[in-house]
Design a protein around this motif. Sequence first.
Motif, PDB file in Angstrom:
ATOM      1  N   ARG A 258       0.832  -1.200   0.000  1.00 23.52           N
ATOM      2  CA  ARG A 258       0.000   0.000   0.000  1.00 23.52           C
ATOM      3  C   ARG A 258       0.865   1.247   0.000  1.00 23.52           C
ATOM      4  O   ARG A 258       0.579   2.222  -0.687  1.00 23.52           O
ATOM      5  CB  ARG A 258      -0.945   0.001   1.208  1.00 23.52           C
ATOM      6  CG  ARG A 258      -2.028  -1.053   1.084  1.00 23.52           C
ATOM      7  CD  ARG A 258      -2.950  -1.209   2.286  1.00 23.52           C
ATOM      8  NE  ARG A 258      -3.114  -0.058   3.120  1.00 23.52           N
ATOM      9  CZ  ARG A 258      -2.789  -0.003   4.423  1.00 23.52           C
ATOM     10  NH1 ARG A 258      -2.259  -1.063   5.022  1.00 23.52           N
ATOM     11  NH2 ARG A 258      -2.986   1.081   5.123  1.00 23.52           N
ATOM     12  N   PHE A 259       1.978   1.219   0.751  1.00 21.56           N
ATOM     13  CA  PHE A 259       2.877   2.372   0.811  1.00 21.56           C
ATOM     14  C   PHE A 259       3.511   2.625  -0.564  1.00 21.56           C
ATOM     15  O   PHE A 259       3.530   3.756  -1.041  1.00 21.56           O
ATOM     16  CB  PHE A 259       3.959   2.171   1.868  1.00 21.56           C
ATOM     17  CG  PHE A 259       4.978   3.268   1.876  1.00 21.56           C
ATOM     18  CD1 PHE A 259       4.659   4.517   2.364  1.00 21.56           C
ATOM     19  CD2 PHE A 259       6.246   3.056   1.374  1.00 21.56           C
ATOM     20  CE1 PHE A 259       5.587   5.546   2.353  1.00 21.56           C
ATOM     21  CE2 PHE A 259       7.179   4.069   1.364  1.00 21.56           C
ATOM     22  CZ  PHE A 259       6.849   5.317   1.862  1.00 21.56           C
ATOM     23  N   VAL A 260       3.994   1.568  -1.187  1.00 26.26           N
ATOM     24  CA  VAL A 260       4.607   1.715  -2.516  1.00 26.26           C
ATOM     25  C   VAL A 260       3.586   2.284  -3.489  1.00 26.26           C
ATOM     26  O   VAL A 260       3.884   3.191  -4.264  1.00 26.26           O
ATOM     27  CB  VAL A 260       5.182   0.369  -3.014  1.00 26.26           C
ATOM     28  CG1 VAL A 260       5.570   0.443  -4.476  1.00 26.26           C
ATOM     29  CG2 VAL A 260       6.378  -0.039  -2.164  1.00 26.26           C
ATOM     30  N   ARG A 261       2.347   1.795  -3.446  1.00 24.15           N
ATOM     31  CA  ARG A 261       1.299   2.323  -4.316  1.00 24.15           C
ATOM     32  C   ARG A 261       1.059   3.805  -4.040  1.00 24.15           C
ATOM     33  O   ARG A 261       0.876   4.600  -4.946  1.00 24.15           O
ATOM     34  CB  ARG A 261      -0.003   1.546  -4.123  1.00 24.15           C
ATOM     35  CG  ARG A 261      -1.161   2.091  -4.953  1.00 24.15           C
ATOM     36  CD  ARG A 261      -2.461   1.322  -4.796  1.00 24.15           C
ATOM     37  NE  ARG A 261      -2.777   0.777  -3.500  1.00 24.15           N
ATOM     38  CZ  ARG A 261      -3.316   1.474  -2.489  1.00 24.15           C
ATOM     39  NH1 ARG A 261      -3.560   2.757  -2.605  1.00 24.15           N
ATOM     40  NH2 ARG A 261      -3.605   0.870  -1.349  1.00 24.15           N
ATOM     41  N   SER A 262       1.092   4.191  -2.751  1.00 29.79           N
ATOM     42  CA  SER A 262       0.790   5.582  -2.399  1.00 29.79           C
ATOM     43  C   SER A 262       1.860   6.558  -2.890  1.00 29.79           C
ATOM     44  O   SER A 262       1.568   7.724  -3.126  1.00 29.79           O
ATOM     45  CB  SER A 262       0.597   5.728  -0.890  1.00 29.79           C
ATOM     46  OG  SER A 262       1.833   5.705  -0.202  1.00 29.79           O
ATOM     47  N   ILE A 263       3.111   6.099  -3.046  1.00 31.59           N
ATOM     48  CA  ILE A 263       4.183   7.004  -3.497  1.00 31.59           C
ATOM     49  C   ILE A 263       4.542   6.808  -4.961  1.00 31.59           C
ATOM     50  O   ILE A 263       5.325   7.572  -5.513  1.00 31.59           O
ATOM     51  CB  ILE A 263       5.444   6.873  -2.628  1.00 31.59           C
ATOM     52  CG1 ILE A 263       6.058   5.480  -2.723  1.00 31.59           C
ATOM     53  CG2 ILE A 263       5.157   7.253  -1.181  1.00 31.59           C
ATOM     54  CD1 ILE A 263       7.425   5.367  -2.109  1.00 31.59           C
ATOM     55  N   SER A 264       3.950   5.810  -5.591  1.00 29.61           N
ATOM     56  CA  SER A 264       4.262   5.520  -6.984  1.00 29.61           C
ATOM     57  C   SER A 264       3.968   6.722  -7.878  1.00 29.61           C
ATOM     58  O   SER A 264       2.909   7.327  -7.804  1.00 29.61           O
ATOM     59  CB  SER A 264       3.443   4.321  -7.451  1.00 29.61           C
ATOM     60  OG  SER A 264       3.736   4.014  -8.783  1.00 29.61           O
ATOM     61  N   GLY A 265       4.951   7.074  -8.702  1.00 28.03           N
ATOM     62  CA  GLY A 265       4.781   8.164  -9.643  1.00 28.03           C
ATOM     63  C   GLY A 265       5.043   9.547  -9.081  1.00 28.03           C
ATOM     64  O   GLY A 265       4.915  10.541  -9.776  1.00 28.03           O
ATOM     65  N   ARG A 266       5.412   9.653  -7.819  1.00 23.85           N
ATOM     66  CA  ARG A 266       5.650  10.959  -7.209  1.00 23.85           C
ATOM     67  C   ARG A 266       7.054  11.495  -7.435  1.00 23.85           C
ATOM     68  O   ARG A 266       7.268  12.683  -7.346  1.00 23.85           O
ATOM     69  CB  ARG A 266       5.402  10.902  -5.701  1.00 23.85           C
ATOM     70  CG  ARG A 266       3.952  10.766  -5.348  1.00 23.85           C
ATOM     71  CD  ARG A 266       3.790  10.970  -3.886  1.00 23.85           C
ATOM     72  NE  ARG A 266       2.404  10.858  -3.493  1.00 23.85           N
ATOM     73  CZ  ARG A 266       1.973  11.043  -2.291  1.00 23.85           C
ATOM     74  NH1 ARG A 266       2.824  11.352  -1.331  1.00 23.85           N
ATOM     75  NH2 ARG A 266       0.707  10.926  -1.999  1.00 23.85           N
ATOM     76  N   GLY A 267       8.002  10.614  -7.688  1.00 26.39           N
ATOM     77  CA  GLY A 267       9.388  11.045  -7.827  1.00 26.39           C
ATOM     78  C   GLY A 267       9.698  11.546  -9.224  1.00 26.39           C
ATOM     79  O   GLY A 267       8.934  11.374 -10.163  1.00 26.39           O
ATOM     80  N   THR A 268      10.829  12.192  -9.313  1.00 24.22           N
ATOM     81  CA  THR A 268      11.310  12.602 -10.624  1.00 24.22           C
ATOM     82  C   THR A 268      12.668  11.965 -10.832  1.00 24.22           C
ATOM     83  O   THR A 268      13.412  11.732  -9.886  1.00 24.22           O
ATOM     84  CB  THR A 268      11.441  14.135 -10.734  1.00 24.22           C
ATOM     85  OG1 THR A 268      12.316  14.594  -9.709  1.00 24.22           O
ATOM     86  CG2 THR A 268      10.092  14.806 -10.586  1.00 24.22           C
ATOM     87  N   ALA A 269      12.976  11.688 -12.053  1.00 17.69           N
ATOM     88  CA  ALA A 269      14.237  11.031 -12.358  1.00 17.69           C
ATOM     89  C   ALA A 269      15.118  11.956 -13.191  1.00 17.69           C
ATOM     90  O   ALA A 269      14.637  12.728 -13.997  1.00 17.69           O
ATOM     91  CB  ALA A 269      13.976   9.736 -13.126  1.00 17.69           C
ATOM     92  N   ASN A 270      16.399  11.878 -12.945  1.00 15.85           N
ATOM     93  CA  ASN A 270      17.386  12.612 -13.740  1.00 15.85           C
ATOM     94  C   ASN A 270      18.207  11.588 -14.502  1.00 15.85           C
ATOM     95  O   ASN A 270      19.412  11.485 -14.347  1.00 15.85           O
ATOM     96  CB  ASN A 270      18.287  13.454 -12.824  1.00 15.85           C
ATOM     97  CG  ASN A 270      17.575  14.655 -12.272  1.00 15.85           C
ATOM     98  OD1 ASN A 270      17.179  15.530 -13.032  1.00 15.85           O
ATOM     99  ND2 ASN A 270      17.397  14.691 -10.970  1.00 15.85           N
ATOM    100  N   MET A 271      17.539  10.828 -15.337  1.00 18.20           N
ATOM    101  CA  MET A 271      18.187   9.728 -16.036  1.00 18.20           C
ATOM    102  C   MET A 271      19.199  10.203 -17.070  1.00 18.20           C
ATOM    103  O   MET A 271      20.021   9.431 -17.520  1.00 18.20           O
ATOM    104  CB  MET A 271      17.135   8.843 -16.706  1.00 18.20           C
ATOM    105  CG  MET A 271      16.140   8.230 -15.734  1.00 18.20           C
ATOM    106  SD  MET A 271      16.893   7.224 -14.442  1.00 18.20           S
ATOM    107  CE  MET A 271      17.419   5.827 -15.387  1.00 18.20           C
TER     108      MET A 271
END
Length: 77
Positions: free
Chosen positions: A50-63
Amino acid sequence: MLMNTKGQVTVPAEIRSRLGWLPGDEFEMVEVDGEVVLRPVPSTETRGQRFVRSISGRGTANMDKTTDELMEMLRGE
């Protein structure tokens, strides 16, 4: 707490934390003897899932950055 024009109320963070409630959790609201009771709907997911689902897509990547470039950004160089 106040109800907004959409009928929404905010559950205080200390209560959400103590009860382990996370964004995206489902609830049912029922009336019991003239009072409103908020109950979580049982989930088959673990708290970690549930925690992973709640934060999924919130980050930004500097790939497009190298490790050295990322370290410079973090250090403020």
